[in-house]
Design a protein around this motif. Structure first.
Motif, PDB file in Angstrom:
ATOM      1  N   GLU A 309     -12.165   4.729  -9.637  1.00 35.46           N
ATOM      2  CA  GLU A 309     -11.815   3.405  -9.115  1.00 35.46           C
ATOM      3  C   GLU A 309     -11.677   2.394 -10.067  1.00 35.46           C
ATOM      4  OE1 GLU A 309     -15.269   2.980  -6.276  1.00 35.46           O
ATOM      5  OE2 GLU A 309     -14.355   4.174  -4.854  1.00 35.46           O
ATOM      6  N   ARG A 310     -12.399   2.292 -10.951  1.00 38.98           N
ATOM      7  CA  ARG A 310     -11.970   1.404 -12.131  1.00 38.98           C
ATOM      8  C   ARG A 310     -10.699   1.431 -12.634  1.00 38.98           C
ATOM      9  NH1 ARG A 310     -17.322   2.522 -13.846  1.00 38.98           N
ATOM     10  NH2 ARG A 310     -16.616   3.721 -15.391  1.00 38.98           N
ATOM     11  N   PHE A 311     -10.257   2.837 -12.918  1.00 39.14           N
ATOM     12  CA  PHE A 311      -8.952   2.952 -13.363  1.00 39.14           C
ATOM     13  C   PHE A 311      -7.856   2.469 -12.403  1.00 39.14           C
ATOM     14  CE2 PHE A 311      -5.490   6.267 -12.772  1.00 39.14           C
ATOM     15  CZ  PHE A 311      -4.737   5.664 -13.925  1.00 39.14           C
ATOM     16  N   LEU A 312      -7.909   2.852 -11.293  1.00 40.79           N
ATOM     17  CA  LEU A 312      -7.055   2.305 -10.071  1.00 40.79           C
ATOM     18  C   LEU A 312      -7.052   0.926 -10.323  1.00 40.79           C
ATOM     19  CD1 LEU A 312      -7.894   5.079  -7.445  1.00 40.79           C
ATOM     20  CD2 LEU A 312      -5.758   4.974  -8.926  1.00 40.79           C
ATOM     21  N   ALA A 313      -8.373   0.209 -10.187  1.00 42.85           N
ATOM     22  CA  ALA A 313      -8.254  -1.366 -10.107  1.00 42.85           C
ATOM     23  C   ALA A 313      -7.182  -1.846 -11.173  1.00 42.85           C
ATOM     24  CB  ALA A 313      -9.430  -1.780  -9.736  1.00 42.85           C
ATOM     25  N   ARG A 314      -7.408  -1.337 -12.370  1.00 47.14           N
ATOM     26  CA  ARG A 314      -6.830  -2.038 -13.717  1.00 47.14           C
ATOM     27  C   ARG A 314      -5.434  -1.702 -14.128  1.00 47.14           C
ATOM     28  NH1 ARG A 314     -12.182  -1.668 -13.661  1.00 47.14           N
ATOM     29  NH2 ARG A 314     -13.398  -3.493 -15.106  1.00 47.14           N
ATOM     30  N   ALA A 315      -4.779  -0.610 -13.319  1.00 48.50           N
ATOM     31  CA  ALA A 315      -3.517  -0.228 -13.344  1.00 48.50           C
ATOM     32  C   ALA A 315      -2.685  -1.273 -12.722  1.00 48.50           C
ATOM     33  CB  ALA A 315      -3.246   1.157 -12.940  1.00 48.50           C
ATOM     34  N   VAL A 318       0.810   0.415 -10.901  1.00 51.72           N
ATOM     35  CA  VAL A 318       0.542   1.639 -10.052  1.00 51.72           C
ATOM     36  C   VAL A 318      -0.153   1.283  -8.758  1.00 51.72           C
ATOM     37  CG1 VAL A 318      -0.811   3.946  -9.542  1.00 51.72           C
ATOM     38  CG2 VAL A 318       0.022   3.135 -11.893  1.00 51.72           C
ATOM     39  N   GLU A 319       0.270   1.125  -7.746  1.00 53.11           N
ATOM     40  CA  GLU A 319      -0.161   0.966  -6.340  1.00 53.11           C
ATOM     41  C   GLU A 319      -1.202   2.058  -6.014  1.00 53.11           C
ATOM     42  OE1 GLU A 319       3.316   0.699  -3.801  1.00 53.11           O
ATOM     43  OE2 GLU A 319       4.076  -1.028  -4.608  1.00 53.11           O
ATOM     44  N   ASP A 320      -2.477   1.653  -5.555  1.00 55.21           N
ATOM     45  CA  ASP A 320      -3.359   2.101  -4.842  1.00 55.21           C
ATOM     46  C   ASP A 320      -2.938   2.522  -3.258  1.00 55.21           C
ATOM     47  OD1 ASP A 320      -5.651   3.690  -3.893  1.00 55.21           O
ATOM     48  OD2 ASP A 320      -6.841   2.175  -5.041  1.00 55.21           O
ATOM     49  N   ALA A 321      -2.347   3.616  -3.423  1.00 60.24           N
ATOM     50  CA  ALA A 321      -1.974   3.840  -1.723  1.00 60.24           C
ATOM     51  C   ALA A 321      -1.738   5.600  -1.828  1.00 60.24           C
ATOM     52  CB  ALA A 321      -0.380   3.480  -1.647  1.00 60.24           C
ATOM     53  N   THR A 322      -1.805   5.890  -0.433  1.00 57.81           N
ATOM     54  CA  THR A 322      -1.968   7.468  -0.149  1.00 57.81           C
ATOM     55  C   THR A 322      -0.943   8.366  -0.252  1.00 57.81           C
ATOM     56  OG1 THR A 322      -3.264   8.954   1.242  1.00 57.81           O
ATOM     57  CG2 THR A 322      -1.798   7.408   2.327  1.00 57.81           C
ATOM     58  N   SER A 323       0.623   7.577  -0.077  1.00 57.81           N
ATOM     59  CA  SER A 323       1.604   8.503  -0.154  1.00 57.81           C
ATOM     60  C   SER A 323       2.084   8.802  -1.672  1.00 57.81           C
ATOM     61  CB  SER A 323       2.720   7.588   0.513  1.00 57.81           C
ATOM     62  OG  SER A 323       4.049   8.421   0.739  1.00 57.81           O
ATOM     63  N   PHE A 324       2.993   9.314  -1.600  1.00 55.17           N
ATOM     64  CA  PHE A 324       3.653   9.806  -3.010  1.00 55.17           C
ATOM     65  C   PHE A 324       5.271  10.055  -3.036  1.00 55.17           C
ATOM     66  CE2 PHE A 324       2.302  13.742  -0.788  1.00 55.17           C
ATOM     67  CZ  PHE A 324       3.334  14.569  -0.764  1.00 55.17           C
ATOM     68  N   GLY A 325       5.765  10.060  -4.063  1.00 51.79           N
ATOM     69  CA  GLY A 325       7.257  10.295  -4.160  1.00 51.79           C
ATOM     70  C   GLY A 325       8.222   8.978  -4.091  1.00 51.79           C
ATOM     71  N   GLY A 326       7.658   7.855  -3.941  1.00 52.87           N
ATOM     72  CA  GLY A 326       8.334   6.557  -4.195  1.00 52.87           C
ATOM     73  C   GLY A 326       8.792   5.935  -5.525  1.00 52.87           C
ATOM     74  N   ARG A 328       7.949   3.416  -6.575  1.00 52.44           N
ATOM     75  CA  ARG A 328       6.931   2.503  -7.231  1.00 52.44           C
ATOM     76  C   ARG A 328       5.798   3.646  -7.589  1.00 52.44           C
ATOM     77  NH1 ARG A 328       9.479  -0.457  -3.671  1.00 52.44           N
ATOM     78  NH2 ARG A 328       7.945   0.083  -2.221  1.00 52.44           N
ATOM     79  N   SER A 329       5.087   3.741  -8.646  1.00 55.68           N
ATOM     80  CA  SER A 329       4.143   4.570  -8.794  1.00 55.68           C
ATOM     81  C   SER A 329       2.858   4.475  -7.992  1.00 55.68           C
ATOM     82  CB  SER A 329       3.679   4.597 -10.389  1.00 55.68           C
ATOM     83  OG  SER A 329       4.643   5.134 -11.284  1.00 55.68           O
ATOM     84  N   THR A 330       2.455   5.285  -7.172  1.00 56.50           N
ATOM     85  CA  THR A 330       1.170   5.332  -6.756  1.00 56.50           C
ATOM     86  C   THR A 330       0.224   6.301  -7.320  1.00 56.50           C
ATOM     87  OG1 THR A 330       1.993   6.751  -5.019  1.00 56.50           O
ATOM     88  CG2 THR A 330       2.437   4.676  -4.452  1.00 56.50           C
ATOM     89  N   ALA A 331      -1.147   5.948  -6.670  1.00 59.30           N
ATOM     90  CA  ALA A 331      -2.193   6.872  -7.218  1.00 59.30           C
ATOM     91  C   ALA A 331      -3.309   6.550  -6.212  1.00 59.30           C
ATOM     92  CB  ALA A 331      -2.637   6.672  -8.477  1.00 59.30           C
ATOM     93  N   GLY A 345     -14.135  12.165  -8.531  1.00 60.54           N
ATOM     94  CA  GLY A 345     -13.175  11.375  -9.446  1.00 60.54           C
ATOM     95  C   GLY A 345     -11.785  11.789  -9.655  1.00 60.54           C
ATOM     96  N   PHE A 346     -11.351  12.794  -8.749  1.00 61.64           N
ATOM     97  CA  PHE A 346      -9.983  13.304  -8.618  1.00 61.64           C
ATOM     98  C   PHE A 346      -8.926  12.370  -8.427  1.00 61.64           C
ATOM     99  CE2 PHE A 346      -6.193  15.119  -6.619  1.00 61.64           C
ATOM    100  CZ  PHE A 346      -6.151  15.972  -7.338  1.00 61.64           C
ATOM    101  N   VAL A 347      -7.827  12.174  -9.003  1.00 61.34           N
ATOM    102  CA  VAL A 347      -6.945  11.095  -8.852  1.00 61.34           C
ATOM    103  C   VAL A 347      -5.494  12.173  -8.631  1.00 61.34           C
ATOM    104  CG1 VAL A 347      -5.716   9.382  -9.766  1.00 61.34           C
ATOM    105  CG2 VAL A 347      -7.981   9.249 -10.199  1.00 61.34           C
ATOM    106  N   ARG A 348      -4.878  11.665  -7.400  1.00 59.70           N
ATOM    107  CA  ARG A 348      -3.371  12.182  -7.204  1.00 59.70           C
ATOM    108  C   ARG A 348      -2.493  11.184  -7.730  1.00 59.70           C
ATOM    109  NH1 ARG A 348      -1.329  13.651  -1.420  1.00 59.70           N
ATOM    110  NH2 ARG A 348      -1.192  11.422  -1.420  1.00 59.70           N
ATOM    111  N   PHE A 349      -1.571  11.397  -8.712  1.00 60.21           N
ATOM    112  CA  PHE A 349      -0.854  10.367  -9.141  1.00 60.21           C
ATOM    113  C   PHE A 349       0.755  10.748  -8.967  1.00 60.21           C
ATOM    114  CE2 PHE A 349       1.417   7.726 -11.880  1.00 60.21           C
ATOM    115  CZ  PHE A 349       0.756   6.784 -12.562  1.00 60.21           C
TER     116      PHE A 349
END
Length: 372
Positions: A309-315, A318-326, A328-331, A345-349
């Motif tokens: 969660e700290r990683f996602l907040a600091r990127a 990278v948008e903290d969002a549930t979709s993929f393939g766009g 704009r990077s999401t994770a 701690g698993f991250v789908r990026f």
């Protein structure tokens, strides 16, 4: 035969006509003029629309270049998936699903079971679904799997399923037809959530089913008519417009995904890194044999929920969002949904189309700043 880029730019467009737009606008119509007997392609808005026809034709060209195939659009990827699973199975049938597939599949399993369908599950990796095929009516494959990114030998599974009289559907969402062609690998259905990479801008919900078998297509069409899970004309038009840039987007996004995977494998806090494009990935050899591109999605595990969660907040890129393939990077920390068998701690990026150097630098900086 033309290449994928040329095909994506031209697919599904009408012949040039003087003073007409090169790409017709969306047709908004609940009904059409219909004097006398019912005839013609467009009668009522739930059954057909000229805007659908354009994109359906385009997707058929991408899914099965140079061959006859039919495509049907749906309001979402799950609508498309459900259309195949429920239109092709009856009470007393057996359906084989991946145990590590998309997190809504357990709900599908519950509903199939409630309708009297026996459901067996097995993991994607190591072609484990082979052991569940005897007596099955339908095999459902997800390769690469979401979110684990395991890959199975689609040709092998299809051959085994057909030998036993079973149909095969492949969820091709992570790859798109430009990354993998399930019909060329023998599958009966190629299905995808076009909400993801195919439309690529995070602003459209859409799905499709493609098959070479007209009888199977009619069964799915009948299901769509009954359920009414049809796409809107504006969403359809936006998707068709976006199709022209699909090869360009995928080239950049795939390159970014590989660059990120290469950077992440050197990080001591990262474990369980998965990306089929890495030579050391367990799926690499098989993915190379059956995929045209390795995809935009990678997965990795950080030491804890808090670390992720700290990683996602600091990127910042990278948008903290549930979709993929766009573009704009999401994770996301995937475990927050509770439905996937992954670590906290698993991250789908999902790699977007940002400049590679900027994206890699942003991710590495966010990792540095997220250390506890």
């Amino acid at each position: 035969m033309t290449g994928d880029g040329t095909r994506a730019v031209r697919a599904g467009l009408p012949e040039a006509a003087r003073n007409e737009p090169t790409m017709p606008g969306p047709v908004f119509a609940a009904h059409f003029h219909l004097p006398g007997e019912v005839a013609g392609p467009y009668t009522y808005g739930r059954d057909g629309n000229p805007t659908w026809s354009g994109l359906e034709s385009a997707l058929s060209e991408l899914e099965a270049p140079g061959e006859e195939a039919g495509t049907l659009l749906f309001a979402s990827g799950m609508a498309a998936i459900s259309a195949v699973l429920f239109s092709q199975s009856r009470s007393g049938d057996t359906v084989v699903l991946p145990s590590d597939g998309y997190q809504v599949l357990p709900l599908v399993r519950e509903q199939l079971t409630a309708y009297g369908v026996t459901v067996r599950t097995a993991p994607t990796g190591e072609d484990a679904q082979l052991d569940a095929l005897d007596g099955a009516r339908l095999l459902w494959i997800e390769s690469p799997s979401n979110p684990g990114l395991d890959v199975c030998d689609i040709r092998r599974l299809v051959a085994a399923a057909h030998e036993r009289g079973a149909l095969v559907g492949v969820d091709n969402t992570l790859s798109t037809p430009l990354g993998q062609r399930p019909l060329d690998l023998g599958a009966d259905f190629s299905v995808a959530s076009d909400t993801k990479a195919l439309t690529g801008h995070g602003d459209v919900l859409l799905g499709h089913v493609t098959t070479r078998d007209p009888a199977l297509l009619e069964g799915v069409r009948r299901w769509r008519k009954i359920i009414g899970a049809i796409p809107g004309p504006m969403e359809t038009w936006l998707a068709h417009r976006s199709l022209a840039t699909l090869p360009l987007r995928l080239d950049r996004q795939n390159a970014n995904a590989l660059a990120l995977a290469e950077a992440l494998r050197a990080r001591p806090e990262v474990s369980g890194l998965r990306y089929p494009g890495l030579p050391e990935d367990p799926a690499h050899k098989l993915a190379t044999a059956q995929m045209l591109r390795y995809g935009t999605v990678l997965g990795f595990t950080l030491p804890s929920r808090e670390h992720a969660e700290r990683f996602l907040a600091r990127a910042r890129l990278v948008e903290d969002a549930t979709s993929f393939g766009g573009v704009r990077s999401t994770a996301e920390r995937r475990r927050r949904w509770g439905g996937d068998a992954v670590a906290e701690g698993f991250v789908r990026f999902s790699a977007g189309a940002e400049d590679t150097e900027d994206l890699v630098a942003d991710v590495l900086r966010a990792l540095d700043e997220s250390e506890g």
